[in-house]
Design a protein around this motif. Structure first.
Motif, PDB file in Angstrom:
ATOM      1  N   VAL A 166       0.842  -1.199   0.000  1.00 51.45           N
ATOM      2  CA  VAL A 166       0.000   0.000   0.000  1.00 51.45           C
ATOM      3  C   VAL A 166       0.878   1.252   0.000  1.00 51.45           C
ATOM      4  O   VAL A 166       0.606   2.222  -0.720  1.00 51.45           O
ATOM      5  N   GLU A 236      -7.590   5.248   5.354  1.00 48.88           N
ATOM      6  CA  GLU A 236      -7.878   4.539   4.098  1.00 48.88           C
ATOM      7  C   GLU A 236      -9.358   4.205   3.974  1.00 48.88           C
ATOM      8  O   GLU A 236      -9.935   4.278   2.890  1.00 48.88           O
ATOM      9  N   SER A 240     -12.221   7.045   0.573  1.00 51.30           N
ATOM     10  CA  SER A 240     -12.897   6.925  -0.731  1.00 51.30           C
ATOM     11  C   SER A 240     -14.164   7.771  -0.823  1.00 51.30           C
ATOM     12  O   SER A 240     -14.285   8.600  -1.724  1.00 51.30           O
ATOM     13  N   VAL A 267     -10.300   8.115  -4.628  1.00 48.58           N
ATOM     14  CA  VAL A 267     -11.515   7.287  -4.605  1.00 48.58           C
ATOM     15  C   VAL A 267     -11.145   5.860  -4.978  1.00 48.58           C
ATOM     16  O   VAL A 267     -11.500   4.898  -4.290  1.00 48.58           O
ATOM     17  N   GLU A 268     -10.397   5.747  -6.069  1.00 48.38           N
ATOM     18  CA  GLU A 268     -10.080   4.436  -6.625  1.00 48.38           C
ATOM     19  C   GLU A 268      -8.999   3.719  -5.812  1.00 48.38           C
ATOM     20  O   GLU A 268      -9.136   2.542  -5.481  1.00 48.38           O
ATOM     21  N   ALA A 269      -7.930   4.439  -5.493  1.00 47.12           N
ATOM     22  CA  ALA A 269      -6.807   3.818  -4.790  1.00 47.12           C
ATOM     23  C   ALA A 269      -7.245   3.344  -3.403  1.00 47.12           C
ATOM     24  O   ALA A 269      -6.925   2.228  -2.983  1.00 47.12           O
ATOM     25  N   ALA A 271     -10.205   2.638  -2.262  1.00 47.84           N
ATOM     26  CA  ALA A 271     -11.160   1.525  -2.274  1.00 47.84           C
ATOM     27  C   ALA A 271     -10.400   0.195  -2.250  1.00 47.84           C
ATOM     28  O   ALA A 271     -10.877  -0.796  -1.694  1.00 47.84           O
ATOM     29  N   VAL A 272      -9.211   0.180  -2.843  1.00 44.00           N
ATOM     30  CA  VAL A 272      -8.340  -1.000  -2.784  1.00 44.00           C
ATOM     31  C   VAL A 272      -7.599  -1.040  -1.451  1.00 44.00           C
ATOM     32  O   VAL A 272      -7.576  -2.066  -0.764  1.00 44.00           O
ATOM     33  N   HIS A 273      -7.003   0.106  -1.089  1.00 35.69           N
ATOM     34  CA  HIS A 273      -6.161   0.133   0.111  1.00 35.69           C
ATOM     35  C   HIS A 273      -6.928  -0.300   1.355  1.00 35.69           C
ATOM     36  O   HIS A 273      -6.402  -1.010   2.198  1.00 35.69           O
ATOM     37  N   GLU A 274      -8.199   0.170   1.469  1.00 39.16           N
ATOM     38  CA  GLU A 274      -8.915  -0.162   2.700  1.00 39.16           C
ATOM     39  C   GLU A 274      -9.141  -1.672   2.815  1.00 39.16           C
ATOM     40  O   GLU A 274      -9.107  -2.219   3.904  1.00 39.16           O
ATOM     41  N   GLN A 275      -9.331  -2.335   1.680  1.00 42.81           N
ATOM     42  CA  GLN A 275      -9.484  -3.794   1.696  1.00 42.81           C
ATOM     43  C   GLN A 275      -8.191  -4.459   2.160  1.00 42.81           C
ATOM     44  O   GLN A 275      -8.199  -5.364   2.991  1.00 42.81           O
ATOM     45  N   VAL A 276      -7.089  -3.997   1.592  1.00 46.91           N
ATOM     46  CA  VAL A 276      -5.797  -4.604   1.915  1.00 46.91           C
ATOM     47  C   VAL A 276      -5.437  -4.328   3.379  1.00 46.91           C
ATOM     48  O   VAL A 276      -4.936  -5.203   4.090  1.00 46.91           O
TER      49      VAL A 276
ATOM     50  N   ARG B  43      -2.141  -0.757 -10.770  1.00 46.50           N
ATOM     51  CA  ARG B  43      -2.011  -0.908  -9.328  1.00 46.50           C
ATOM     52  C   ARG B  43      -1.629  -2.336  -8.943  1.00 46.50           C
ATOM     53  O   ARG B  43      -1.948  -3.272  -9.659  1.00 46.50           O
ATOM     54  N   PHE B  44      -0.984  -2.505  -7.793  1.00 47.14           N
ATOM     55  CA  PHE B  44      -0.558  -3.850  -7.366  1.00 47.14           C
ATOM     56  C   PHE B  44      -1.751  -4.765  -7.129  1.00 47.14           C
ATOM     57  O   PHE B  44      -1.662  -5.981  -7.232  1.00 47.14           O
ATOM     58  N   ALA B  47      -9.605  -3.384  -7.190  1.00 49.49           N
ATOM     59  CA  ALA B  47     -10.892  -3.775  -6.625  1.00 49.49           C
ATOM     60  C   ALA B  47     -11.940  -3.595  -7.707  1.00 49.49           C
ATOM     61  O   ALA B  47     -12.196  -2.469  -8.144  1.00 49.49           O
ATOM     62  N   CYS B  60     -14.129  -0.410  -8.063  1.00 53.10           N
ATOM     63  CA  CYS B  60     -14.893  -0.178  -6.839  1.00 53.10           C
ATOM     64  C   CYS B  60     -14.679   1.260  -6.357  1.00 53.10           C
ATOM     65  O   CYS B  60     -13.566   1.773  -6.405  1.00 53.10           O
ATOM     66  N   THR B  62     -16.446   2.059  -3.337  1.00 51.54           N
ATOM     67  CA  THR B  62     -17.021   1.813  -1.990  1.00 51.54           C
ATOM     68  C   THR B  62     -18.528   2.095  -1.926  1.00 51.54           C
ATOM     69  O   THR B  62     -19.084   2.177  -0.841  1.00 51.54           O
TER      70      THR B  62
END
Lengths: 337, 68
Positions: A166, A236, A240, A267-269, A271-276, B43-44, B47, B60, B62
């Protein structure tokens, strides 16, 4: 965009504590006495600026201040006394969830009729509000993700790998022009602000200083690694939806393409980071150190507490048609490079 | 430490699924949309929206979250 060739200037003092620390940093006098630290308002601008000055030595330092001051024992004693007051106030004042699951669940619910700063800016924000917001937030965004890097040597396995991934994304995935701090500097340029690191330290409110001091406090202490992870998760998870509203504010006011892009990217980054962060950073950390769950919860609750104070102060000032800044933007010199 | 060359699992793309939330796919990816257009992300991890409410579809944003 060329900047940051020089260290930031020391800011103007805001009381006896910050004056004492600044004077000591310049090598021109003694440190504040412990009795003064005990008496000061804990969330006030003087104590918070004094702490900010101590912390900044671990980031970029100040022009005219020896880098050796970072590990000056006398200064570290003062910093410890400031931190002790700050941390105990947070432990008293921040709402405490009974469990980490509850704290995370609350963060993951979006209010239908939100009344926060991002809602205000989306619905009625004018350019001067956006400029003030960006100036205040520049203290955080121009070191975005930096204090969170201090946790990396304190994690291992899944948590470390996820945290590093992240962070790598926060720092542009290997591309300088995509580093989030750089994207924020581009946003500032769209808003006609000076992108120099540390430029708006004089303008920042006490409440803004508190938000940055919180992440430095958590980042610099291994004992607070759980709280640091909680801070990161809060940022994180909430980023979003908030960024979507801020992107809309930038579009509606015609702030500029870089200003829109900064928040669209988040918004996009995020949404991924919070999952990770939830699954792998928190999940991995607690697999290895389950006893840190209350610390992660405290990190979430303390972050929410200081962010709500910051937002409440902004809205109180703006609804009264007042500037939220401690030093007006237009009285500052304009950026030339 | 390099993985053993006989271990082919490293070549497989892992996708994490959740009942409520996006598909998490290891990036970078190309996504082909219904109209044949292709969008990319370096991105790595990415979503991918499964609730169809995202305003940045296929990514995604959210929007699947509960509202209260």
């Amino acid at each position: 965009m060329e900047h940051d060739r020089e260290e930031p200037r020391l800011p103007r003092p805001r009381g006896p504590l910050s004056r004492g620390v600044a004077t000591y940093l310049r090598g021109a006098g003694g440190l504040p006495r412990l009795e003064e630290i005990v008496r000061a308002e804990v969330y006030g601008e003087d104590l918070q600026l004094a702490l900010y000055l101590c912390y900044e030595l671990h980031y970029r330092g100040f022009a005219g201040v020896s880098p050796d001051r970072e590990w000056d024992p006398g200064l570290l004693r003062v910093r410890a006394a400031l931190e002790q007051r700050f941390l105990s106030a947070l432990r008293t004042d921040a709402r405490v969830h009974d469990s980490l699951d509850e704290a995370l669940a609350d963060l993951l619910v979006e209010p239908v009729d939100g009344t926060g700063v991002s809602h205000f800016l989306r619905d009625e924000g004018e350019l001067w509000h956006l400029r003030e917001y960006a100036a205040q937030r520049s203290l955080y965004h121009l070191k975005e993700a930096d204090p969170h890097a201090w946790v990396l040597p304190r994690l291992w396995g899944r948590a470390k790998a996820a945290m590093a991934a992240v962070e790598f994304d926060e720092w542009g995935g290997g591309r300088a022009e995509r580093v989030h701090a750089r994207l924020f500097a581009d946003l500032m340029a769209d808003l006609g602000l000076d992108t120099t690191y540390g430029r708006y330290l004089d303008a920042a409110s006490a409440e803004a200083l508190v938000t940055v001091n919180l992440m430095s406090l958590f980042g610099l202490h291994r004992a607070l690694r759980g709280a640091l992870v909680g801070h990161f998760a809060t940022v994180e998870i909430t980023s979003s939806p908030g960024s979507r509203r801020l992107a809309e504010a930038m579009r509606r006011t015609g702030a500029g393409p870089a200003a829109e892009h900064f928040y669209d990217e988040h918004v996009e980054a995020d949404a991924v980071h919070e999952q990770v962060v939830r699954h792998d950073v928190i999940g991995g950390l607690l697999e290895q150190e389950p006893y840190l769950a209350p610390d992660v919860t405290f990190g979430i609750d303390a972050t929410e507490f200081v962010e709500e104070r910051f937002g409440a102060r902004l809205l109180a000032d703006w609804r009264a048609s007042r500037s939220s800044l401690s030093a007006p933007l237009d009285r500052e010199t304009t950026h030339t490079s | 430490m390099p993985n053993s060359p006989s271990d082919r699992s490293g070549a497989r793309r892992r996708i994490a699924v959740q009942r409520k939330g996006p598909l998490l796919v290891e990036g970078p990816v190309e996504v082909e949309l219904e109209d044949g257009s292709v969008v990319t992300s370096d991105r790595f991890r990415v979503a991918l929206c499964t609730c169809r409410r995202s305003r940045r579809y296929p990514w995604c944003d959210t929007s699947h979250r509960d509202r209260a």
